[in-house]
Motif scaffolding. Structure first.
Motif, PDB file in Angstrom:
ATOM      1  N   ASN A 166       0.631  -1.545   0.073  1.00 26.97           N
ATOM      2  CA  ASN A 166      -0.069  -0.219  -0.165  1.00 26.97           C
ATOM      3  C   ASN A 166       0.812   0.903   0.031  1.00 26.97           C
ATOM      4  N   LEU A 167       2.406   0.777   1.124  1.00 25.58           N
ATOM      5  CA  LEU A 167       3.120   2.685   0.738  1.00 25.58           C
ATOM      6  C   LEU A 167       3.362   2.607  -0.645  1.00 25.58           C
ATOM      7  N   PHE A 168       4.165   1.529  -0.742  1.00 27.37           N
ATOM      8  CA  PHE A 168       4.590   2.175  -2.246  1.00 27.37           C
ATOM      9  C   PHE A 168       3.540   2.451  -3.403  1.00 27.37           C
ATOM     10  N   LYS A 169       2.588   2.049  -2.735  1.00 26.68           N
ATOM     11  CA  LYS A 169       1.947   2.210  -4.456  1.00 26.68           C
ATOM     12  C   LYS A 169       1.369   3.681  -3.982  1.00 26.68           C
ATOM     13  N   ASP A 170       0.944   4.322  -3.185  1.00 29.30           N
ATOM     14  CA  ASP A 170       0.290   5.675  -2.673  1.00 29.30           C
ATOM     15  C   ASP A 170       1.696   6.453  -3.342  1.00 29.30           C
ATOM     16  N   ILE A 171       2.878   6.290  -2.826  1.00 22.27           N
ATOM     17  CA  ILE A 171       4.623   6.848  -2.674  1.00 22.27           C
ATOM     18  C   ILE A 171       4.039   7.020  -5.188  1.00 22.27           C
ATOM     19  N   SER A 172       3.992   6.235  -5.268  1.00 23.26           N
ATOM     20  CA  SER A 172       4.204   6.156  -6.925  1.00 23.26           C
ATOM     21  C   SER A 172       2.488   6.641  -7.736  1.00 23.26           C
ATOM     22  N   ASN A 173       1.963   6.971  -6.641  1.00 25.48           N
ATOM     23  CA  ASN A 173       0.993   7.538  -7.182  1.00 25.48           C
ATOM     24  C   ASN A 173       1.226   8.795  -7.277  1.00 25.48           C
ATOM     25  N   ALA A 174       2.398   9.352  -6.443  1.00 18.60           N
ATOM     26  CA  ALA A 174       2.318  10.838  -6.157  1.00 18.60           C
ATOM     27  C   ALA A 174       2.087  12.269  -6.983  1.00 18.60           C
ATOM     28  N   LYS A 175       1.609  13.359  -6.660  1.00 17.26           N
ATOM     29  CA  LYS A 175       1.893  13.919  -7.565  1.00 17.26           C
ATOM     30  C   LYS A 175       2.701  15.469  -7.802  1.00 17.26           C
ATOM     31  N   TYR A 176       2.572  15.841  -6.016  1.00 20.68           N
ATOM     32  CA  TYR A 176       3.288  17.328  -5.862  1.00 20.68           C
ATOM     33  C   TYR A 176       4.083  16.370  -4.951  1.00 20.68           C
ATOM     34  N   HIS A 177       4.643  16.211  -4.364  1.00 13.05           N
ATOM     35  CA  HIS A 177       5.616  16.137  -2.383  1.00 13.05           C
ATOM     36  C   HIS A 177       5.395  14.705  -2.440  1.00 13.05           C
ATOM     37  N   VAL A 178       6.190  13.631  -1.828  1.00 12.17           N
ATOM     38  CA  VAL A 178       6.494  13.293  -0.760  1.00 12.17           C
ATOM     39  C   VAL A 178       7.467  13.314   0.423  1.00 12.17           C
ATOM     40  N   HIS A 179       6.900  13.236   1.264  1.00 15.99           N
ATOM     41  CA  HIS A 179       7.519  13.515   2.802  1.00 15.99           C
ATOM     42  C   HIS A 179       8.022  12.360   3.566  1.00 15.99           C
ATOM     43  N   ILE A 180       9.068  11.634   3.626  1.00 18.14           N
ATOM     44  CA  ILE A 180       9.433  10.530   4.394  1.00 18.14           C
ATOM     45  C   ILE A 180      10.116  10.269   5.551  1.00 18.14           C
ATOM     46  N   LEU A 181      10.768  10.645   6.939  1.00 20.83           N
ATOM     47  CA  LEU A 181      11.377  10.258   7.862  1.00 20.83           C
ATOM     48  C   LEU A 181      10.851   8.613   8.176  1.00 20.83           C
ATOM     49  N   PHE A 182      12.421   7.698   8.007  1.00 17.08           N
ATOM     50  CA  PHE A 182      12.454   6.219   9.164  1.00 17.08           C
ATOM     51  C   PHE A 182      13.718   6.492   9.812  1.00 17.08           C
ATOM     52  N   TYR A 183      12.887   5.352  11.083  1.00 17.77           N
ATOM     53  CA  TYR A 183      14.486   4.944  11.746  1.00 17.77           C
ATOM     54  C   TYR A 183      15.597   4.267  11.211  1.00 17.77           C
ATOM     55  N   ILE A 184      14.683   3.186  11.096  1.00 11.36           N
ATOM     56  CA  ILE A 184      16.343   2.545   9.882  1.00 11.36           C
ATOM     57  C   ILE A 184      15.671   2.355   8.333  1.00 11.36           C
ATOM     58  N   VAL A 185      16.608   2.811   7.200  1.00 13.35           N
ATOM     59  CA  VAL A 185      16.322   1.901   6.147  1.00 13.35           C
ATOM     60  C   VAL A 185      17.693   1.426   5.939  1.00 13.35           C
ATOM     61  N   LYS A 186      17.369  -0.169   5.425  1.00 14.21           N
ATOM     62  CA  LYS A 186      19.006  -0.733   4.790  1.00 14.21           C
ATOM     63  C   LYS A 186      19.645  -1.135   4.057  1.00 14.21           C
ATOM     64  N   ASN A 187      20.642  -1.464   3.780  1.00 15.24           N
ATOM     65  CA  ASN A 187      20.328  -2.010   2.604  1.00 15.24           C
ATOM     66  C   ASN A 187      20.988  -3.377   2.178  1.00 15.24           C
ATOM     67  N   ASP A 188      19.433  -3.717   1.700  1.00 15.35           N
ATOM     68  CA  ASP A 188      18.795  -4.891   1.117  1.00 15.35           C
ATOM     69  C   ASP A 188      17.896  -4.467  -0.316  1.00 15.35           C
ATOM     70  N   HIS A 189      17.539  -5.608  -0.271  1.00 12.05           N
ATOM     71  CA  HIS A 189      16.618  -5.753  -1.587  1.00 12.05           C
ATOM     72  C   HIS A 189      15.282  -4.904  -1.064  1.00 12.05           C
TER      73      HIS A 189
ATOM     74  N   GLY B  75       9.613  15.091 -11.411  1.00 10.69           N
ATOM     75  CA  GLY B  75       9.042  16.066 -11.148  1.00 10.69           C
ATOM     76  C   GLY B  75       8.626  16.302  -9.822  1.00 10.69           C
ATOM     77  N   VAL B  76       7.676  15.427  -9.064  1.00 12.01           N
ATOM     78  CA  VAL B  76       7.692  14.765  -7.543  1.00 12.01           C
ATOM     79  C   VAL B  76       9.167  15.437  -6.294  1.00 12.01           C
ATOM     80  N   THR B  77       8.743  16.654  -5.535  1.00 12.59           N
ATOM     81  CA  THR B  77       9.454  16.739  -5.042  1.00 12.59           C
ATOM     82  C   THR B  77       9.725  15.862  -3.349  1.00 12.59           C
ATOM     83  N   VAL B  78      10.645  15.294  -3.387  1.00 12.65           N
ATOM     84  CA  VAL B  78      10.634  14.132  -2.785  1.00 12.65           C
ATOM     85  C   VAL B  78      11.520  14.337  -1.494  1.00 12.65           C
ATOM     86  N   ARG B  79      11.610  14.427  -0.352  1.00  7.68           N
ATOM     87  CA  ARG B  79      12.784  14.292   0.810  1.00  7.68           C
ATOM     88  C   ARG B  79      12.734  13.396   1.861  1.00  7.68           C
ATOM     89  N   LEU B  80      13.908  12.624   1.707  1.00  2.00           N
ATOM     90  CA  LEU B  80      14.134  11.700   2.662  1.00  2.00           C
ATOM     91  C   LEU B  80      14.920  12.482   4.007  1.00  2.00           C
TER      92      LEU B  80
END
Length: 398
Positions: A54-77, A93-98
């Motif tokens: 669900n999360l990846f689908k909603d990000i895929s449908n973003a039109k303007y901006h995506v703001h994401i904060l996570f404690y952990i993102v790893k280097n895996d598949h 062209g979507v503004t993405v802040r990570l």
């Protein structure tokens, strides 16, 4: 040998002073933030596969901006698929802040960061270790998990990004956790929290930019967000637990509450309140399981019930009071969440939501856990008791 002992002593004194003065300095800067009661629509996830789909689908449908904060993102598949999706959106062209915690996401290499920035993603790390309080800053972490898409869809809860959250860690097995998708006026507070942390990390103040705060309709779920920055959470929990009349039900991966909150739980048992604690049987960090046992002893003697989740790893963070209040969010029931980490919880009083989350908890207790009795507690081996002593000495940092 003398030189080694002297070095250890000096190192211990330095760490103690660094942590003490670092925390005092930190508390002077803490700003207590208050949010009103909001009303949104919700979707609860208890499975990582369903959440990521669900999360990846909603990000895929973003039109303007995506703001994401996570404690952990790893280097895996799983993490690389997630980051590739963000790159794709940025190139569209979507503004993405990570925003990532520097310690929690230490596996993100400079090469990956460079590729993210090259694709147009705004990347930053919060709570970077720094002088003069190096030891304290190494322990001060942003444990919040927030995603806001176009200012209208929000996600927050206990899941991070990585393969173990899909149950693909061979030791931990299935990962039981909780995450919420929100639509409605509560999303604006998630947006504010993200932009607050973004400002602290980068110096860029976007809190008054109307483009990130579209007009939102109200839903049926009443909620109030409670952000804590290593302060004020203990006082809130003491108040919440002291007002329990019939039942306290706690689900947490780490149970290290400290003396004051333990006394509140024991007092609740003495006045006839049922207290049930659900924790994992397995541990994902060294000594965290053993650190809970000294607290278990007093609760078991007072009549509390302790259950240990055996169907993989339990990572949920839930407190249910009298079937009327639900504390849902990122904070664990431990000293680190109480006194060090940046956390984000949400107080929910919706009967439909509480019925659903209670059913999840009760099923985990009755169908996927084993009860720890006082007799079994007393049978624990000598080596386990030794680890309890060690863990108690460093429980503030576990």
């Amino acid at each position: 040998m003398t030189n080694i002992l002297m070095f250890i002593l000096v190192f211990f004194i330095w760490c103690t002073l660094d942590f003490y003065f670092g925390r005092k300095f930190h508390l002077k800067k803490v700003l207590k933030r208050h949010y009103p009661i909001r009303h949104g629509k919700w979707l609860l996830f208890t499975d990582g596969g369903d959440l990521f789909k669900n999360l990846f689908k909603d990000i895929s449908n973003a039109k303007y901006h995506v703001h994401i904060l996570f404690y952990i993102v790893k280097n895996d598949h799983v993490s690389l698929e997630f980051l590739d999706l963000l790159k794709k959106k940025a190139k569209e062209g979507v503004t993405v802040r990570l925003l990532l915690d520097r310690i929690g996401s230490y596996r993100i290499s400079r090469k990956i960061i460079h590729s993210l920035k090259k694709s147009g993603i705004h990347v930053s790390f919060c709570n970077k270790p720094k002088f003069p309080f190096l030891f304290y800053s190494l322990n001060y972490r942003n444990h919040r998990k927030i995603t806001v898409i176009d200012g209208t869809i929000g996600y927050f809860g206990g899941f991070n990004i990585g393969r173990e959250y899909l149950g693909q860690d061979p030791y931990l097995g299935y990962w039981q956790d909780y995450h919420l998708k929100l639509v409605g006026d509560g999303v604006q507070d998630l947006q504010t929290e993200f932009l607050w942390d973004w400002k602290r990390a980068t110096g860029e103040d976007l809190l008054k930019k109307k483009i990130y705060f579209p007009e939102l309709s109200k839903g049926a779920l009443p909620m109030r967000f409670l952000p804590t920055d290593g302060a004020h959470l203990k006082e809130f929990l003491v108040h919440l637990l002291n007002n329990a009349k019939t039942e306290i039900l706690i689900g947490t991966p780490y149970f290290i509450p400290g003396k004051e909150i333990l006394q509140v739980l024991v007092a609740a048992l003495k006045r006839g309140v049922r207290v049930t604690i659900l924790v994992p049987y397995k541990a994902d960090h060294v000594l965290v399981r053993e650190a809970a046992f000294p607290y278990f002893r007093q609760l078991l003697k007072a009549g509390g019930r302790i259950y240990r989740y055996t169907n993989g790893f339990y990572h949920g963070k839930i407190i249910l009071i009298d079937n009327e209040y639900c504390d849902f969010g990122t904070a664990n029931f431990d000293k680190r969440s109480l006194f060090i980490n940046d956390e984000l919880n949400c107080i929910i009083r919706d009967p439909i939501f509480i019925k659903k989350i209670r059913r999840e908890l009760v099923n985990d207790i009755l169908l996927r856990s084993e009860q720890l009795t006082l007799a079994e507690y007393k049978k624990r081996p000598f080596w386990h008791r030794g680890k309890e002593i060690v863990s108690s000495l460093i429980s503030d940092l576990l």
